[in-house]
Design a protein around this motif. Structure first.
Motif, PDB file in Angstrom:
ATOM      1  N   LYS B  46      -5.953  -9.468 -34.398  1.00 53.56           N
ATOM      2  CA  LYS B  46      -6.900  -8.399 -34.719  1.00 53.56           C
ATOM      3  C   LYS B  46      -6.734  -7.930 -36.163  1.00 53.56           C
ATOM      4  CE  LYS B  46      -8.511  -6.829 -30.375  1.00 53.56           C
ATOM      5  NZ  LYS B  46      -8.424  -5.958 -29.208  1.00 53.56           N
ATOM      6  N   ALA B  49      -8.496 -10.369 -38.316  1.00 56.13           N
ATOM      7  CA  ALA B  49      -9.951 -10.222 -38.235  1.00 56.13           C
ATOM      8  C   ALA B  49     -10.433  -8.918 -38.852  1.00 56.13           C
ATOM      9  CB  ALA B  49     -10.397 -10.303 -36.778  1.00 56.13           C
ATOM     10  N   TYR B  84     -14.239 -14.895 -34.200  1.00 54.08           N
ATOM     11  CA  TYR B  84     -13.253 -14.357 -33.258  1.00 54.08           C
ATOM     12  C   TYR B  84     -13.783 -14.544 -31.841  1.00 54.08           C
ATOM     13  CZ  TYR B  84      -9.547 -11.117 -31.744  1.00 54.08           C
ATOM     14  OH  TYR B  84      -8.428 -10.556 -31.180  1.00 54.08           O
ATOM     15  N   PHE B  86     -12.970 -13.380 -28.149  1.00 54.90           N
ATOM     16  CA  PHE B  86     -12.157 -12.444 -27.370  1.00 54.90           C
ATOM     17  C   PHE B  86     -11.671 -13.097 -26.074  1.00 54.90           C
ATOM     18  CE2 PHE B  86     -14.490  -9.711 -30.162  1.00 54.90           C
ATOM     19  CZ  PHE B  86     -13.650  -8.634 -30.391  1.00 54.90           C
ATOM     20  N   ASP B  88     -11.772 -12.114 -23.004  1.00 62.62           N
ATOM     21  CA  ASP B  88     -12.808 -12.191 -21.958  1.00 62.62           C
ATOM     22  C   ASP B  88     -14.190 -12.412 -22.580  1.00 62.62           C
ATOM     23  OD1 ASP B  88     -12.900  -9.728 -23.048  1.00 62.62           O
ATOM     24  OD2 ASP B  88     -12.368  -8.634 -21.237  1.00 62.62           O
ATOM     25  N   ALA B  90     -16.323 -11.175 -24.459  1.00 62.73           N
ATOM     26  CA  ALA B  90     -17.139 -10.065 -24.975  1.00 62.73           C
ATOM     27  C   ALA B  90     -18.556 -10.498 -25.354  1.00 62.73           C
ATOM     28  CB  ALA B  90     -16.449  -9.392 -26.177  1.00 62.73           C
ATOM     29  N   LEU B  91     -19.171 -11.301 -24.515  1.00 67.41           N
ATOM     30  CA  LEU B  91     -20.577 -11.647 -24.744  1.00 67.41           C
ATOM     31  C   LEU B  91     -21.422 -10.400 -24.471  1.00 67.41           C
ATOM     32  CD1 LEU B  91     -20.818 -15.135 -23.007  1.00 67.41           C
ATOM     33  CD2 LEU B  91     -20.467 -14.633 -25.421  1.00 67.41           C
ATOM     34  N   ALA B 154     -19.457 -17.432 -32.455  1.00 69.29           N
ATOM     35  CA  ALA B 154     -18.520 -17.186 -33.556  1.00 69.29           C
ATOM     36  C   ALA B 154     -18.723 -18.171 -34.705  1.00 69.29           C
ATOM     37  CB  ALA B 154     -17.088 -17.257 -33.043  1.00 69.29           C
TER      38      ALA B 154
END
Lengths: 232, 260
Positions: B46, B49, B84, B86, B88, B90-91, B154
């Motif tokens: 993180k 990013a 990035y 995620f 899970d 994060a769609l 991404a």
């Protein structure tokens, strides 16, 4: 049988006035409530929870107290009202615009509260994902936060509309009960009962109940989430 | 591509204080950051990013500073051009597969991507075999498909670096084998350096050219796995050597049952 004398003056005009007042009150409370709810959900600042309580007060205070505050504020001798009267020749007391202000203050917490919790319910990862994909704060608000929170916000706005439609105490104090000008349905019901016009009172009471019931059912439908993973 | 990370951050929580103090350099196509949960892997990703701001230190990609506490430089996440994925995924649940992939190429005023972006979206749909489900919402597709959408999303803006947080954790074991292969292909096709964080030794064996082992917020070991004794003459990973290395550093007792 419900037979109403002068149905247009007695029922239609107050109803249209109520709808007009509730519409503009929802607009005012909606925009300010969404903005405030968003800021409160995103930023931690000094006195945040104190201000939250202040903004929620109209929900629990007696409407007469709010009406009193409003008269102190926008009455001809009030801080803001005096200035408006002197400089712009605007008087809000005993006008339908005054009724709009009274109704929007009373319904503001309903929008603010639901908007805040709806924004807080949007998983932070969606905003982070949008940020990494190059989006600015504004873009994230319109393309992620608002679309994911709109159900909660819309439900809050519907409640605010219903509340504004039913506003009585603060409206009566600020706008009075001028037939055709500031006499909304809830005020008209009070007058009708006072003057023994039972049929008119019955009709208006039924009408108000049905409208509010429809709105409540509608807001319940709106809140049913479409996305399984939309909030967590 | 050279990625330099040297960061320091102290976290306070009700369960105590956690200090992240990591320093590593990466010049490889696929790097695996390996470590137990709570060793600071995700925080490091993180920070790279731009989602976490370190207290001190420096992050640079090919000499371009993304963060430097001494010079007071913090490039915001949206300007870093880093991909990035995620854990899970994060769609965006309110957007269809195509819209998710096109997201970075659209704005809230212009909901349609421009021609060039549209071509790129179609290319990604094709490569990741998502055409059949392009009009579905994220909750209507499988875990493996979701991951491919997240990677495609991404990659839209051709990032200089792709970060993946536990990319296989949400998949069932059979699917993992296949998606690991796909990831290697993706890396080759797009020529984008990848950093993966994982606590699965199999990811290290199959994917890692470079292995960085995290322990309690520190870099325990940083080692190349694309050279002997970890690769044979054909360049295939030698499982037993890598396994021994991981057991040594992870402090797993020899003779105990190992799941891999």
């Amino acid at each position: 049988m419900l037979v109403i004398d002068h149905p247009i003056e007695g029922a239609l005009i107050p109803l249209l006035l109520s709808l007009k007042v509730a519409f503009w009150a929802t607009m005012l409370a909606g925009l300010s409530g969404i903005a405030t709810g968003f800021i409160f959900s995103r930023r931690v600042f000094f006195l945040r929870e104190f201000l939250d309580a202040v903004f929620t007060l109209p929900m629990v205070l007696p409407p007469t107290v709010i009406g009193y505050y409003l008269l102190v504020l926008i009455g001809r001798q009030g801080f803001l009202g005096g200035w408006l009267d002197e400089n712009l020749g605007i008087n809000l007391v005993f006008t339908w615009q005054g009724a709009v202000i009274a109704a929007s203050v009373v319904s503001f917490p309903l929008v603010y509260k639901s908007a805040r919790s709806a924004f807080e319910g949007v998983n932070i990862q969606y905003r982070q994902a949008a940020e990494i994909l190059g989006k600015s704060e504004w873009a994230i608000f319109f393309s992620v936060s608002l679309p994911l929170a709109w159900r909660g916000i819309l439900a809050g706005c519907l409640m605010a509309f219903a509340r504004a439609l039913g506003e009585f105490g603060a409206t009566l104090m600020v706008a009075g009960s001028l037939p055709g000008r500031t006499q909304t349905v809830s005020v008209a019901i009070y007058e009708a009962v006072e003057m023994g016009k039972d049929n008119l009172a019955n009709f208006l009471v039924l009408l108000t109940s049905v409208v509010c019931l429809v709105i409540l059912i509608g807001s319940g439908q709106v809140l049913k989430s479409k996305y399984e993973s939309g909030r967590n | 591509m050279k990625i330099e990370v040297d960061i320091n951050k102290t976290f306070h929580s009700t369960s105590g204080t956690f200090v992240l103090n990591v320093d590593f350099t990466v010049e490889d196509s696929i790097t695996v950051i390996f470590g137990a949960s709570g060793s600071g892997k995700t925080l490091t990703l993180k920070a790279l990013a731009g989602l976490e701001k370190p207290d001190k230190g420096r992050i640079a990609i090919d000499g371009e500073t993304l963060f430097n506490s001494e010079q007071n430089i913090t490039v915001p996440a949206r300007l870093r051009n880093i991909g990035y994925v995620f854990q899970d995924y994060a769609l965006f649940p309110h957007l269809r597969v195509t819209e998710n992939i096109a997201f970075a190429g659209t704005s809230w005023i212009h909901k349609q991507p421009n021609k060039q972006m549209l071509g790129r979206v179609e290319e990604l749909l094709e490569i990741f075999e998502l055409n059949r489900i392009k009009n579905n919402f994220p909750w209507q597709i499988s875990g493996g498909q979701r991951q491919r959408v997240a990677i495609a999303r991404a990659l839209l803006l051709k990032p200089s670096l792709l970060l993946l947080d536990e990319p296989f954790a949400a998949l069932d074991p059979l699917l993992r084998i296949k998606t690991r292969e796909e990831l290697v292909n993706t890396q080759r096709h797009f020529e984008v350096p990848i950093i993966i964080i994982s606590h699965d030794p199999q990811d290290v064996v199959v994917l890692a050219e470079k292995l960085i082992i995290f322990k309690d917020g520190l870099v325990e070991k940083s080692i190349h796995l694309n050279v002997p004794p970890y690769r044979n003459k054909e360049g295939k990973p030698i499982r037993s050597e890598i396994r021994e290395l991981l057991m040594e550093t992870a402090g797993i007792k020899e003779g105990g049952s190992t799941p891999w």
